[in-house]
Design an enzyme around this catalytic site. Sequence first.
Site, PDB file in Angstrom:
ATOM      1  N   HIS A  49       6.879 -14.487   3.674  1.00  0.00           N
ATOM      2  CA  HIS A  49       7.848 -13.500   4.148  1.00  0.00           C
ATOM      3  C   HIS A  49       7.890 -13.407   5.663  1.00  0.00           C
ATOM      4  O   HIS A  49       7.032 -13.929   6.365  1.00  0.00           O
ATOM      5  CB  HIS A  49       7.565 -12.116   3.541  1.00  0.00           C
ATOM      6  CG  HIS A  49       6.323 -11.443   4.053  1.00  0.00           C
ATOM      7  ND1 HIS A  49       5.137 -11.383   3.330  1.00  0.00           N
ATOM      8  CD2 HIS A  49       6.061 -10.767   5.212  1.00  0.00           C
ATOM      9  CE1 HIS A  49       4.230 -10.707   4.022  1.00  0.00           C
ATOM     10  NE2 HIS A  49       4.769 -10.327   5.165  1.00  0.00           N
ATOM     11  N   ARG A  53      10.732  -4.384  11.521  1.00  0.00           N
ATOM     12  CA  ARG A  53      10.698  -2.920  11.455  1.00  0.00           C
ATOM     13  C   ARG A  53      12.117  -2.379  11.368  1.00  0.00           C
ATOM     14  O   ARG A  53      13.019  -2.908  12.019  1.00  0.00           O
ATOM     15  CB  ARG A  53       9.980  -2.352  12.689  1.00  0.00           C
ATOM     16  CG  ARG A  53       8.547  -2.810  12.817  1.00  0.00           C
ATOM     17  CD  ARG A  53       7.970  -2.421  14.173  1.00  0.00           C
ATOM     18  NE  ARG A  53       6.557  -2.778  14.274  1.00  0.00           N
ATOM     19  CZ  ARG A  53       6.097  -3.941  14.696  1.00  0.00           C
ATOM     20  NH1 ARG A  53       6.953  -4.875  15.082  1.00  0.00           N
ATOM     21  NH2 ARG A  53       4.813  -4.182  14.746  1.00  0.00           N
ATOM     22  N   GLU A 109      10.255  -8.574   4.562  1.00  0.00           N
ATOM     23  CA  GLU A 109       9.495  -7.331   4.481  1.00  0.00           C
ATOM     24  C   GLU A 109      10.056  -6.353   5.505  1.00  0.00           C
ATOM     25  O   GLU A 109      10.083  -6.637   6.706  1.00  0.00           O
ATOM     26  CB  GLU A 109       8.006  -7.577   4.775  1.00  0.00           C
ATOM     27  CG  GLU A 109       7.184  -6.292   4.819  1.00  0.00           C
ATOM     28  CD  GLU A 109       5.782  -6.507   5.366  1.00  0.00           C
ATOM     29  OE1 GLU A 109       5.120  -5.502   5.705  1.00  0.00           O
ATOM     30  OE2 GLU A 109       5.349  -7.672   5.473  1.00  0.00           O
ATOM     31  N   ASN A 113       8.316   3.175   9.468  1.00  0.00           N
ATOM     32  CA  ASN A 113       7.398   4.194   9.948  1.00  0.00           C
ATOM     33  C   ASN A 113       8.057   5.554   9.778  1.00  0.00           C
ATOM     34  O   ASN A 113       9.168   5.777  10.278  1.00  0.00           O
ATOM     35  CB  ASN A 113       7.046   3.939  11.416  1.00  0.00           C
ATOM     36  CG  ASN A 113       6.224   2.677  11.583  1.00  0.00           C
ATOM     37  OD1 ASN A 113       5.123   2.562  11.085  1.00  0.00           O
ATOM     38  ND2 ASN A 113       6.788   1.698  12.289  1.00  0.00           N
ATOM     39  N   ARG A 133      13.356 -11.278  24.578  1.00  0.00           N
ATOM     40  CA  ARG A 133      13.710 -12.271  23.569  1.00  0.00           C
ATOM     41  C   ARG A 133      12.472 -12.917  22.978  1.00  0.00           C
ATOM     42  O   ARG A 133      11.447 -13.066  23.632  1.00  0.00           O
ATOM     43  CB  ARG A 133      14.610 -13.347  24.168  1.00  0.00           C
ATOM     44  CG  ARG A 133      15.984 -12.833  24.585  1.00  0.00           C
ATOM     45  CD  ARG A 133      17.001 -13.944  24.641  1.00  0.00           C
ATOM     46  NE  ARG A 133      16.529 -15.096  25.412  1.00  0.00           N
ATOM     47  CZ  ARG A 133      17.076 -16.314  25.349  1.00  0.00           C
ATOM     48  NH1 ARG A 133      18.076 -16.547  24.540  1.00  0.00           N
ATOM     49  NH2 ARG A 133      16.607 -17.282  26.097  1.00  0.00           N
ATOM     50  N   HIS A 137      16.498 -14.679  14.509  1.00  0.00           N
ATOM     51  CA  HIS A 137      17.291 -14.246  13.368  1.00  0.00           C
ATOM     52  C   HIS A 137      16.654 -14.684  12.057  1.00  0.00           C
ATOM     53  O   HIS A 137      15.747 -15.511  12.041  1.00  0.00           O
ATOM     54  CB  HIS A 137      18.718 -14.813  13.455  1.00  0.00           C
ATOM     55  CG  HIS A 137      18.771 -16.324  13.454  1.00  0.00           C
ATOM     56  ND1 HIS A 137      18.935 -17.062  14.601  1.00  0.00           N
ATOM     57  CD2 HIS A 137      18.679 -17.245  12.442  1.00  0.00           C
ATOM     58  CE1 HIS A 137      18.960 -18.352  14.306  1.00  0.00           C
ATOM     59  NE2 HIS A 137      18.799 -18.482  12.988  1.00  0.00           N
ATOM     60  N   GLU A 263      12.496 -22.026  11.532  1.00  0.00           N
ATOM     61  CA  GLU A 263      13.230 -22.717  12.587  1.00  0.00           C
ATOM     62  C   GLU A 263      12.607 -22.362  13.930  1.00  0.00           C
ATOM     63  O   GLU A 263      12.534 -21.186  14.293  1.00  0.00           O
ATOM     64  CB  GLU A 263      14.704 -22.323  12.590  1.00  0.00           C
ATOM     65  CG  GLU A 263      15.497 -22.939  13.740  1.00  0.00           C
ATOM     66  CD  GLU A 263      16.890 -22.362  13.900  1.00  0.00           C
ATOM     67  OE1 GLU A 263      17.543 -22.679  14.920  1.00  0.00           O
ATOM     68  OE2 GLU A 263      17.326 -21.579  13.028  1.00  0.00           O
ATOM     69  N   HIS A 290       5.896 -10.058  12.101  1.00  0.00           N
ATOM     70  CA  HIS A 290       5.114 -11.260  11.815  1.00  0.00           C
ATOM     71  C   HIS A 290       5.806 -12.109  10.764  1.00  0.00           C
ATOM     72  O   HIS A 290       6.756 -11.671  10.119  1.00  0.00           O
ATOM     73  CB  HIS A 290       3.704 -10.895  11.315  1.00  0.00           C
ATOM     74  CG  HIS A 290       3.698 -10.098  10.036  1.00  0.00           C
ATOM     75  ND1 HIS A 290       3.539  -8.737  10.003  1.00  0.00           N
ATOM     76  CD2 HIS A 290       3.822 -10.471   8.731  1.00  0.00           C
ATOM     77  CE1 HIS A 290       3.563  -8.301   8.750  1.00  0.00           C
ATOM     78  NE2 HIS A 290       3.749  -9.341   7.957  1.00  0.00           N
TER      79      HIS A 290
END
Length: 349
Positions: A49, A53, A109, A113, A133, A137, A263, A290
């Site tokens: 995955h 956030r 995922e 919060n 940056r 995507h 990628e 992550h």
Amino acid sequence: MSSFRAANRLRLVLLKPKSIRFGQFHPAATVKFATMAATTDTNKYLFNHSMIRVKDPKESVKFYEFLGMKLIKKLEFPEAKFDLYFLGFDAPGAVSAGHNIWDREGLIELTHNYGTESDPEYKVNNGNSEPHRGFGHTCVSVDNLQAACKRIEEAGYRFQKKLTDGRMRHIAFVLDPDGYWVEIIGQKPLEEAEGVTTTDTATYRMNHTMLRVKDAEKSLKFYQEVLGMTLLRPHDGGNFTLYFLGYGGKTGAGTADREGLLELTWNHGTEKDEQFAYHDGNKEPQGFGHICVSVDHLEAACERLEKLKVNWKKRLTDGRMKNVAFVLDPDGYWVEIVQNERIAGKANF
């Protein structure tokens, strides 16, 4: 309480007793260590995955479900004031249909919060604005590209780039509720989908996640030799190069119908600038968190990584969360390492 957003909240959780339990490039081969009770085989690893956030999980889940994904699992951690939503394609024809959450590729995922949904000042870093940056995507591949984009537009979602914008008429970028870019590509040549007015989300794939990298040589070595991925396809864009990697498959194979690819985008010349660095998403302002690889035998995999002298964010033995580890790639992006529950025969959480 901004210091507890996402990654910082995770670091706190790691220390709480009542918190969650939760050169030449070549693919890494099976690695065995005589001192270990189990061995690890990188051919059994999965790109499980990518974590981002989100401000309002209701709006985000609604968006990704509109794209055809299903909420596979929700993990709630009220003591740490955050919840995790795992979404993926799960129609009968999907690559990972019916699989356990950790026995899949191509999941997203969403980390929420508590309280951000009612905070008018809260905004994520989507990874595409200077000077922050890094993450670029996620990408969904679809059956009929023109029809799929029309459906998205008619639903009222905004585009960063429509098919008719610019010279690249074979890709589009839609914006999720937080402004993250979601690339939309076709699984067939554009001309074959011309004039087709229908689209079936059951055929969609969570194709890839894009990360910008400073030094292509270092990053390719890490993802191939350390994590065991295969370089499936490079693409030379003139002053930049794209590298598509994944588990399984052969170099030169098509990738549009695949799920769970990585990628890497290398803008030529960044490797020569000693001061240049990409934003890892976990420093302020936060957004992307992550990527995650699920492995056959967690302890053996981590011992192998230790022998390869990786940079750790968190070892298995750190804190009280003994069933998850984080390593750092050459750009400082976090890579979570978790156990594939199907192989272990027991739940991670």
